[in-house]
Design a protein around this motif. Structure first.
Motif, mmCIF file in Angstrom:
data_model
loop_
_atom_site.group_PDB
_atom_site.id
_atom_site.type_symbol
_atom_site.label_atom_id
_atom_site.label_comp_id
_atom_site.label_asym_id
_atom_site.label_seq_id
_atom_site.Cartn_x
_atom_site.Cartn_y
_atom_site.Cartn_z
ATOM 1 N N UNK A 1 0.739 6.379 -2.835
ATOM 2 C CA UNK A 1 0.949 7.815 -2.622
ATOM 3 C C UNK A 1 0.076 8.361 -1.505
ATOM 4 N N UNK A 2 -1.176 7.892 -1.440
ATOM 5 C CA UNK A 2 -2.057 8.383 -0.383
ATOM 6 C C UNK A 2 -1.581 7.942 0.992
ATOM 7 N N UNK A 3 -0.975 6.758 1.068
ATOM 8 C CA UNK A 3 -0.424 6.326 2.342
ATOM 9 C C UNK A 3 0.689 7.274 2.788
ATOM 10 N N UNK A 4 1.477 7.750 1.828
ATOM 11 C CA UNK A 4 2.515 8.739 2.142
ATOM 12 C C UNK A 4 1.891 10.000 2.724
ATOM 13 N N UNK A 5 0.786 10.449 2.130
ATOM 14 C CA UNK A 5 0.107 11.650 2.627
ATOM 15 C C UNK A 5 -0.497 11.414 4.009
ATOM 16 N N UNK A 6 -1.043 10.215 4.224
ATOM 17 C CA UNK A 6 -1.592 9.876 5.545
ATOM 18 C C UNK A 6 -0.486 9.941 6.593
ATOM 19 N N UNK A 7 0.661 9.382 6.294
ATOM 20 C CA UNK A 7 1.776 9.377 7.245
ATOM 21 C C UNK A 7 2.247 10.794 7.556
ATOM 22 N N UNK A 8 2.396 11.625 6.521
ATOM 23 C CA UNK A 8 2.835 13.006 6.736
ATOM 24 C C UNK A 8 1.823 13.776 7.570
ATOM 25 N N UNK A 9 0.523 13.532 7.319
ATOM 26 C CA UNK A 9 -0.528 14.221 8.066
ATOM 27 C C UNK A 9 -0.536 13.783 9.526
ATOM 28 N N UNK B 1 -10.285 0.706 -4.469
ATOM 29 C CA UNK B 1 -9.356 -0.169 -5.182
ATOM 30 C C UNK B 1 -7.999 -0.289 -4.519
ATOM 31 N N UNK B 2 -6.964 -0.336 -5.347
ATOM 32 C CA UNK B 2 -5.607 -0.515 -4.847
ATOM 33 C C UNK B 2 -5.167 0.656 -3.989
ATOM 34 N N UNK B 3 -5.649 1.847 -4.288
ATOM 35 C CA UNK B 3 -5.276 3.019 -3.484
ATOM 36 C C UNK B 3 -5.745 2.842 -2.037
ATOM 37 N N UNK B 4 -6.984 2.381 -1.858
ATOM 38 C CA UNK B 4 -7.504 2.152 -0.514
ATOM 39 C C UNK B 4 -6.760 0.997 0.151
ATOM 40 N N UNK B 5 -6.497 -0.051 -0.605
ATOM 41 C CA UNK B 5 -5.750 -1.192 -0.058
ATOM 42 C C UNK B 5 -4.400 -0.747 0.477
ATOM 43 N N UNK B 6 -3.707 0.105 -0.259
ATOM 44 C CA UNK B 6 -2.389 0.586 0.168
ATOM 45 C C UNK B 6 -2.497 1.446 1.429
ATOM 46 N N UNK B 7 -3.546 2.261 1.507
ATOM 47 C CA UNK B 7 -3.757 3.080 2.710
ATOM 48 C C UNK B 7 -3.940 2.190 3.934
ATOM 49 N N UNK B 8 -4.747 1.139 3.793
ATOM 50 C CA UNK B 8 -5.029 0.248 4.919
ATOM 51 C C UNK B 8 -3.824 -0.597 5.294
ATOM 52 N N UNK B 9 -2.926 -0.832 4.335
ATOM 53 C CA UNK B 9 -1.736 -1.655 4.594
ATOM 54 C C UNK B 9 -0.646 -0.878 5.322
ATOM 55 N N UNK B 10 -0.770 0.430 5.376
ATOM 56 C CA UNK B 10 0.268 1.259 5.992
ATOM 57 C C UNK B 10 0.246 1.209 7.509
ATOM 58 N N UNK B 11 1.351 1.615 8.096
ATOM 59 C CA UNK B 11 1.469 1.634 9.566
ATOM 60 C C UNK B 11 0.592 2.739 10.164
ATOM 61 N N UNK B 12 0.555 3.902 9.512
ATOM 62 C CA UNK B 12 -0.282 5.011 9.966
ATOM 63 C C UNK B 12 -1.667 4.881 9.331
ATOM 64 N N UNK B 13 -2.700 4.975 10.141
ATOM 65 C CA UNK B 13 -4.070 4.775 9.653
ATOM 66 C C UNK B 13 -4.827 6.104 9.547
ATOM 67 N N UNK B 14 -5.722 6.223 8.574
ATOM 68 C CA UNK B 14 -6.556 7.423 8.501
ATOM 69 C C UNK B 14 -7.569 7.453 9.634
ATOM 70 N N UNK B 15 -8.103 8.633 9.908
ATOM 71 C CA UNK B 15 -9.125 8.794 10.929
ATOM 72 C C UNK B 15 -10.453 8.236 10.441
ATOM 73 N N UNK B 16 -10.701 8.365 9.124
ATOM 74 C CA UNK B 16 -11.951 7.904 8.533
ATOM 75 C C UNK B 16 -11.714 7.371 7.132
ATOM 76 N N UNK B 17 -12.458 6.315 6.788
ATOM 77 C CA UNK B 17 -12.606 5.896 5.393
ATOM 78 C C UNK B 17 -14.097 5.808 5.095
#
Length: 312
Positions: A145-153, A166-182
């Protein structure tokens, strides 16, 4: 505007005890109940810093109403999506220099409620310069879900700061769109990479942070607790060292660090200023009795004593 996301808010209940006695009654006349969850801690600190902040997420039941009312009384802007189930309690027992936590799992968010939140979120980020995403997901929300929010942002060209694990962070990092900061701590990084790290061997951490999984993330701040942080900005590494302070209530200090970074970013601080400011904000939170609050005077005092050294 800075938008903060809290997808599993809580009423944070803090009990300070001289000592915790197991299998018997513990009594205290000191109890604090606040609108909590990592994202709301971020929100309050940005508000203390006079930043332009708005809180969003999901709230439900009597607990949700309490949280919304607390934010309203504090003068914090909010736009939450209402859910049917009750928001949760999170209990922290502060005893003998230790912090023992009891965290409820929280409500289950239905698919319809999830879609309602996403529609709300899409509208909010049109006005956002920075978005922070913090903490756990309520039940019913998918692990990506957080990866979805990262992409929309990212589609709105806003910068998104993610503080989860955990898995939430893993999913964020696996996405095509990356966050500015972790902002993982050493333990969370160890879990993510399935590799044991030691504060005495930070060169191993540096080597891991240049893996392809972290490509595209402009800032990585690895929290080392009282020992400071190891930070990576683009291709440069920095070691941040903190002065010793007497902590009153360390709950939420990591969230305050994210808040300080978000605020500093909104003020266009340079990389050294950003690191000093966000770490000083985390320290200032630990000096307050109430979780998710800071004194700007304390922040400035800490900034002068924090050292940031570029690692060549």
């Amino acid at each position: 505007m800075i938008v903060t996301v809290t997808m599993n808010p809580s009423i944070d209940i803090s009990y300070p005890l001289a000592s915790l006695n197991v299998d018997t009654v513990n009594r205290t006349d000191q109890v604090s109940k606040t609108a909590g969850g990592k994202g709301l801690n971020v929100t309050r600190v940005i508000h203390d810093l006079k930043g332009n902040v708005l809180a969003t997420g999901v709230l439900g039941g009597y607990h949700g109403a309490f949280i919304a009312d607390e934010l309203k009384h504090a003068g914090i802007k909010q736009k939450f999506t209402e859910i049917k189930e009750e928001s949760r309690d999170s209990i922290a027992i502060l005893h003998e220099g230790n912090q023992t936590e009891i965290l409820e799992a929280g409500p289950t968010v239905s698919y319809e409620e999830q879609q309602n939140f996403l529609e709300n979120f899409k509208e909010l980020i049109k006005k956002a310069k920075i978005v922070t995403i913090s903490g756990s997901l309520a039940k019913g929300l998918p692990s990506n879900f957080y990866q979805t929010l990262v992409q929309l942002t990212e589609e709105q060209s806003a910068k998104v700061l993610v503080d989860t694990s955990g898995e939430r962070l893993h999913q964020v990092l696996a996405g095509k769109q990356k966050p500015f900061l972790i902002k993982p701590n050493l333990e969370e990084l160890s879990t993510l990479l399935r590799h044991s790290f030691s504060i005495d061997r930070l060169e191993e951490v540096q080597e891991e942070l240049i893996q392809p999984i972290f490509a595209g993330i402009e800032w990585i701040i690895v929290s080392l607790g009282k020992a400071g942080a190891l930070a990576k900005h683009k291709d440069c590494f920095y070691r941040v060292t903190l002065p010793t302070i007497k902590a009153v209530n360390p709950v939420g200090s990591g969230d305050a660090t994210v808040a300080g970074f978000a605020y500093g970013l909104s003020q266009e601080m340079d990389e050294i200023e950003l690191l000093k400011f966000c770490m000083a904000t985390g320290m200032a939170n630990a000096q307050e009795g109430q979780t998710g609050h800071v004194s700007p005077v304390n922040i400035q005092s800490h900034i002068e004593k924090i050292t940031v050294k570029k690692i060549e």
